[in-house]
Write a protein that holds these residues in place. Structure first.
Motif, PDB file in Angstrom:
ATOM      1  N   VAL A 207       0.647   7.749  -0.043  1.00  0.00           N
ATOM      2  CA  VAL A 207       0.593   6.284  -0.211  1.00  0.00           C
ATOM      3  C   VAL A 207       0.872   5.592   1.120  1.00  0.00           C
ATOM      4  N   ARG A 208       1.787   6.145   1.884  1.00  0.00           N
ATOM      5  CA  ARG A 208       2.094   5.541   3.181  1.00  0.00           C
ATOM      6  C   ARG A 208       0.876   5.537   4.094  1.00  0.00           C
ATOM      7  N   GLU A 209       0.126   6.639   4.051  1.00  0.00           N
ATOM      8  CA  GLU A 209      -1.129   6.719   4.820  1.00  0.00           C
ATOM      9  C   GLU A 209      -2.132   5.681   4.331  1.00  0.00           C
ATOM     10  N   LEU A 210      -2.168   5.505   3.027  1.00  0.00           N
ATOM     11  CA  LEU A 210      -3.105   4.550   2.431  1.00  0.00           C
ATOM     12  C   LEU A 210      -2.808   3.132   2.901  1.00  0.00           C
ATOM     13  N   ASN A 211      -1.497   2.840   3.030  1.00  0.00           N
ATOM     14  CA  ASN A 211      -1.046   1.543   3.538  1.00  0.00           C
ATOM     15  C   ASN A 211      -1.509   0.352   2.665  1.00  0.00           C
ATOM     16  N   PRO A 212      -1.142   0.384   1.382  1.00  0.00           N
ATOM     17  CA  PRO A 212      -1.549  -0.738   0.519  1.00  0.00           C
ATOM     18  C   PRO A 212      -0.762  -2.006   0.859  1.00  0.00           C
ATOM     19  N   ASP A 213      -1.310  -3.141   0.464  1.00  0.00           N
ATOM     20  CA  ASP A 213      -0.590  -4.415   0.645  1.00  0.00           C
ATOM     21  C   ASP A 213       0.423  -4.641  -0.467  1.00  0.00           C
ATOM     22  N   MET A 214       0.165  -4.007  -1.611  1.00  0.00           N
ATOM     23  CA  MET A 214       1.027  -4.234  -2.768  1.00  0.00           C
ATOM     24  C   MET A 214       1.032  -2.978  -3.642  1.00  0.00           C
ATOM     25  N   ILE A 215       2.211  -2.635  -4.189  1.00  0.00           N
ATOM     26  CA  ILE A 215       2.301  -1.530  -5.142  1.00  0.00           C
ATOM     27  C   ILE A 215       2.697  -2.111  -6.491  1.00  0.00           C
TER      28      ILE A 215
END
Ligand code: FEO
Length: 401
Positions: A207-215
């Motif tokens: 998920v950190r690699e994905l770097n979403p703006d919101m979880i």
């Protein structure tokens, strides 16, 4: 109900009066069963709610004027997520069920819906909503084999299922108390994700690699700054430990209590944090006191159990905590035992067998007959010194700030 963006609403249910999730985990601030509605050219609902809250979900959808659902995505089979699936199917005929293969398999047993009813999505597969798209990612053993996340690429929103959740029903879901959210996320991690720490850590790194703006998890408030929960998960799931000792204790006539408090004081005098947790408080359920001890044990370097002997075995309250920490696979490097007994004891053997899945080094116990004497306090002085020496000897890369 909460508007997240023009295309996304949270339409699930709050359950603030829930006291124990799974009849085990204390939920002082209740929980929520989040369900997300995404509207592109197609309309999709992610996870219907716990069966007893189905009316809330159906009303929220009605209030938003939803007369047609194209897809119902099930990210996880447990009933707090999927329990109302048959009711959504009945209310929205023609809706297509969508999940990964493992969810479809499990739904046959748990919700009695044949797997052939599902459109199966593999990792990386994308569901096109027309103007919006959802990509699938399995996260096995966070915390079941079937857990799945979906990522709304156009809005950089990650719907993370149980992962990164918290049992916290905020009075105003738009403005949760941030400190409570973090505290409850740690308690949730301790009782739900900790047993699968290694797999969960890998998923969190992804998920950190994905770097979403919101979880957007299935329980508790949304994470608007994902780095907060991602850095906490990096800490909790790593093999490194904090220089701290947790001492859960039970005492009947204060002999073990005196020993536990003395040991905590001696450890603290040597510069290492020592937390005492009285498992036997008369005004608290054992699930609460044990839950607090487990919460503190998430990253502690050592856990020292302090228990009196009852009929040659550990006090049953300590047996409960030992079984709990064993099941939750506490990562402490050192496991200690102290306590008082009346006339004979098999407590060491019994507690070792109850904690057989733990990897920490068992330290020789300090057990005394009756009320501790001078020589018993001297043994506790040595015990404190030994524990502190072992923690301070850990390599720097194994120690958390
Ligand atoms: Fe939120 Fe695995 O249930």
């Amino acid at each position: 109900m909460l508007k997240i963006s023009d295309n996304v609403h949270e339409v699930g249910a709050s359950h603030p009066e829930l006291c124990y999730f799974d009849r085990l985990m204390p939920t002082e601030y209740g929980t929520t069963y989040n369900s997300y509605l995404i509207q592109g050219e197609k309309t999709v609902l992610i996870d219907p709610v716990e069966l007893e809250k189905k009316e809330v979900l159906l009303k929220n959808l009605k209030d938003l004027g939803i007369t047609k659902l194209d897809y119902l995505i099930c990210l996880h089979t447990e009933q707090d997520h999927a329990g109302s699936t048959p009711d959504i199917l009945a209310a929205y005929p023609g809706v297509q069920l969508v999940s990964n293969a493992k969810v479809a398999e499990f739904m046959e047993n748990h919700i009695h819906i044949p797997r052939t009813e599902f459109r199966i999505m593999a990792d990386g597969d994308t569901l096109d909503l027309g103007g919006l798209s959802l990509s699938f990612k399995s996260i096995p053993f966070s915390h079941w084999p079937d857990n799945t996340m979906v990522y709304l690429e156009e809005e950089k929103m990650l719907f993370s299922s149980d992962l990164f959740g918290s049992h916290y029903a905020a009075l105003d879901p738009a403005q949760p108390d941030f400190k409570l959210q973090i505290k409850e996320a740690q308690a949730y991690y301790a009782e739900i994700m900790m047993p699968t720490r290694q797999q969960t850590g890998k998923h969190a790194e992804w998920v950190r690699e994905l770097n979403p703006d919101m979880i957007l998890p299935s329980h508790g408030p949304v994470w608007h700054d994902p780095e907060v929960i991602l850095s906490l998960y990096a800490r909790w799931t790593s093999d490194a430990v904090a220089p701290a000792v947790v001492i859960p204790y039970v005492t009947m006539h204060e002999s073990t209590g005196v020993m536990a408090k003395y040991l905590a004081e001696k450890i603290a005098e040597k510069g290492i944090k020592a937390d005492l947790c009285d498992l036997g408080l008369s005004d608290k359920d054992l699930r609460q006191t044990a839950g607090e001890a487990l919460y503190l044990s998430v990253d502690a370097a050592a856990v020292v159990l302090a228990a009196p002997t009852v009929l040659t075995g550990p006090h049953p309250s300590m047996m409960f905590f030992a079984a709990l920490m064993n099941g939750m696979r506490v990562k402490a490097r050192f496991l200690g035992l102290i306590g008082s007994f009346g006339w004979g004891t098999q407590i060491e053997k019994s507690l070792k067998s109850l904690t057989e899945r733990l990897k920490g080094e068992h330290l020789p116990p300090v057990l005394c007959k009756g009320l501790p004497r001078e020589e018993d306090f001297a043994a506790l002085d040595n015990y404190a010194e030994e524990i502190v020496k072992k923690i301070k000897a850990l390599p720097p890369e194994d120690v958390l700030d």
